[in-house]
Design an enzyme around this catalytic site. Structure first.
Site, short mmCIF file in Angstrom:
data_model
loop_
_atom_site.label_atom_id
_atom_site.label_comp_id
_atom_site.label_asym_id
_atom_site.label_seq_id
_atom_site.Cartn_x
_atom_site.Cartn_y
_atom_site.Cartn_z
N ASP A 1 11.46 -3.52 5.42
CA ASP A 1 10.75 -2.23 5.44
C ASP A 1 9.36 -2.37 4.81
O ASP A 1 9.10 -3.33 4.08
CB ASP A 1 11.55 -1.15 4.70
CG ASP A 1 11.78 -1.47 3.24
OD1 ASP A 1 11.99 -2.66 2.91
OD2 ASP A 1 11.75 -0.54 2.40
N GLU B 1 13.86 -1.75 0.52
CA GLU B 1 13.37 -2.18 -0.80
C GLU B 1 12.37 -1.21 -1.37
O GLU B 1 12.35 -0.94 -2.57
CB GLU B 1 12.74 -3.58 -0.68
CG GLU B 1 12.46 -4.25 -2.03
CD GLU B 1 11.10 -3.91 -2.64
OE1 GLU B 1 10.90 -4.22 -3.82
OE2 GLU B 1 10.24 -3.34 -1.95
#
Ligand SMILES: [Zn+2]
Length: 496
Positions: free
Chosen positions: A121, A188
């Site tokens: 991400d 994350e």
């Protein structure tokens, strides 16, 4: 009598100077000069893959907002297409839809596995800054020998090199000595609870204890130690904690034409001001102490003298570190207000004022210590302090003598000419913290050099860095069988 005292003082001064000088001249622990290996060229397809990865918008917004699942599915399809051997030969587990764990079985089952991790991400591009980018943020443009776009450093710039390395080795029918897991979390940037935490939990359930877990974090710098005139590889052996607190004040409001002497906003702003007046105590952590001892001998005379005689010059050093907000953060638990909320209308005195204070605590300063410090500083019971749910204390420190740390130091020597590897404490947080209970060998490092633009404008990765990173992961996997401890201590390269 006075003469005698003066004489004694003079003698003392001479002895002191002698000690300082002797210490300085003895402070010459040579940092090995080692030649790096020649890096193999990379295929155009690797660069294309990197560009393509950036174009898929796997964005983590605020924790409460849903992700664009179509983009995450697109990213999965892209990975399957770009890395066919990885997907054919390594079994893949899926965690919470979009986090992946691949297992590459090693030859020797007695060796504890490695976990190589990264996150897929990226953070959003602030709408207000989009037109300040030199290229469209999600274009994956290749220009000036660099790949550009959101995520090209953080952290697709690790995901893709890892997969390029593995695909390349699979193509050669290579099998690693020990089992290698590839762990790719998908959240994350919003704390990693669905991705890395779930994967780490699986390791716990299986009672698998990896020898090494490597994640993003530190990198190579040629900018931060100019006096040394050598590149420094900052190997993250620990990370600071992440604590947020809500400060709130409630006090009857009313009409703004008749204000009392103090309002909720007044009380809260005073509290925040007091918090910013004093820091928690300066602390020399093990990684930072070792970092200074490694770079110290290579410094010019004055710095070397100070570092060689820390017992005497620590107050001076401390002042120097505190002058700069970056170095200051390496030696202090920091706290700063990041959100402030109060008021609804210009003629209404609000009843409630709240603020969020974000703290990054050093190892050894616990959440309880931070709260105690805040209470003492604010010294006003009307200010309520509430800890946020996401709070985590600092990570444990991976030993500088661990096989994991030595392994990564050794790889740094191989991929970067004349590098000085040093341990380092990360100020930010990474997904690797979820593995704290799973492994004693957690390292945060990627072989890029002074990465630019992550979480900001014009995020970009030089192709030379991209190539070095693929090489780094390739070597890590190829040499997973060797212990390295002896190799690291080899004599300094004689031709330097
Ligand atoms: Zn990241």
């Amino acid at each position: 009598m006075v003469k005698k005292i003066l004489g004694a003082l003079l003698l003392l001064l001479i002895v002191l100077i002698a000690i300082v000088l002797i210490n300085t001249f003895r402070y010459t622990k040579e940092i090995p000069h080692r030649q790096a290996l020649e890096q193999p060229p990379i295929n155009d397809s690797a660069i294309r893959h990197m560009s393509e990865a950036v174009q898929i918008k796997t964005i983590s917004y605020a924790d409460s907002l849903p992700v664009d699942t179509a983009e995450y599915f697109k990213f999965r399809k892209f990975l399957e297409r770009a890395y066919p051997l990885v997907h054919q030969k390594l079994p893949r587990q899926i965690f919470n839809q979009f986090s992946y764990l691949f297992k590459w079985e090693g030859k020797d089952q007695n060796l504890a596995p490695y976990v190589i991790m990264a996150h897929t991400d990226v953070v959003p591009v602030e709408a207000a800054t989009a037109d300040r980018w030199s290229v469209a943020p999600f274009s994956g443009t290749i220009k000036d020998s660099m790949i550009w776009g959101r995520g090209v450093v953080d952290d697709k710039g690790c995901v893709i090199p890892i997969l390029e390395a593995v695909e390349g080795l699979l193509h050669q029918n290579f099998q690693p000595e020990r089992t290698i897991y590839l762990s790719f979390g998908h959240d994350e940037e919003i704390s990693g609870t669905r991705g890395a935490a779930a994967i780490a939990n699986w390791f716990k359930q299986q009672s698998i204890r990896p020898e090494l877990v490597i994640d993003e974090g530190g990198e190579i710098t040629t900018e931060n130690f100019p006096e040394l005139k050598r590149p420094v590889a900052a190997i993250g052996v620990g990370e600071k904690g992440y604590l947020s607190f809500q400060l709130s004040v409630e006090k009857t409001g009313g009409h703004s034409s008749m204000p009392e002497t103090e309002t909720a906003i007044d009380i809260l702003t005073k509290a925040l001001y007091k918090l910013r007046q004093k820091q928690m105590p300066f602390k020399m952590t093990v990684p930072m102490s070792e970092l200074l001892n490694r770079v110290g001998p290579g410094m010019p005379f004055t710095e070397r003298m100070a570092l060689a005689n820390q017992w005497l010059f620590m107050p001076v050093l401390k002042k120097e570190f505190e002058k700069n907000h970056v170095t200051n953060s390496l030696f202090h638990t920091t706290m700063v207000p990041t959100v402030f909320n109060s008021g609804i209308k210009d003629n209404v005195i609000p009843t409630i004022a709240t603020a969020i204070v974000n703290c990054r605590n050093l190892p050894g300063d616990t959440q309880a210590d931070v709260i105690a410090f805040m209470k003492k500083q604010i010294d006003d019971d009307r200010v309520k302090i509430t800890a946020e749910k996401i709070n985590v204390d600092a990570s444990p420190i991976t030993s500088i003598d661990s096989v994991a740390e030595k392994k990564v130091e050794d790889l740094c020597y191989q991929v970067m000419p004349d590098v000085v590897p040093v341990p380092y404490l990360l100020m930010g947080g990474t997904d690797s913290r979820h593995f704290d209970d799973v492994s004693n060998g957690i390292i945060r490092f990627a072989a890029s050099i002074d990465a630019k633009g992550y979480h900001g404008i014009d995020e970009r990765l030089p192709i030379s860095d991209f190539r070095r990173m693929i090489f780094f992961y390739t070597l890590l996997i190829k040499e997973s069988g060797s212990k390295t401890a002896e190799k690291v201590s080899v004599a300094p390269d004689s031709n330097k």
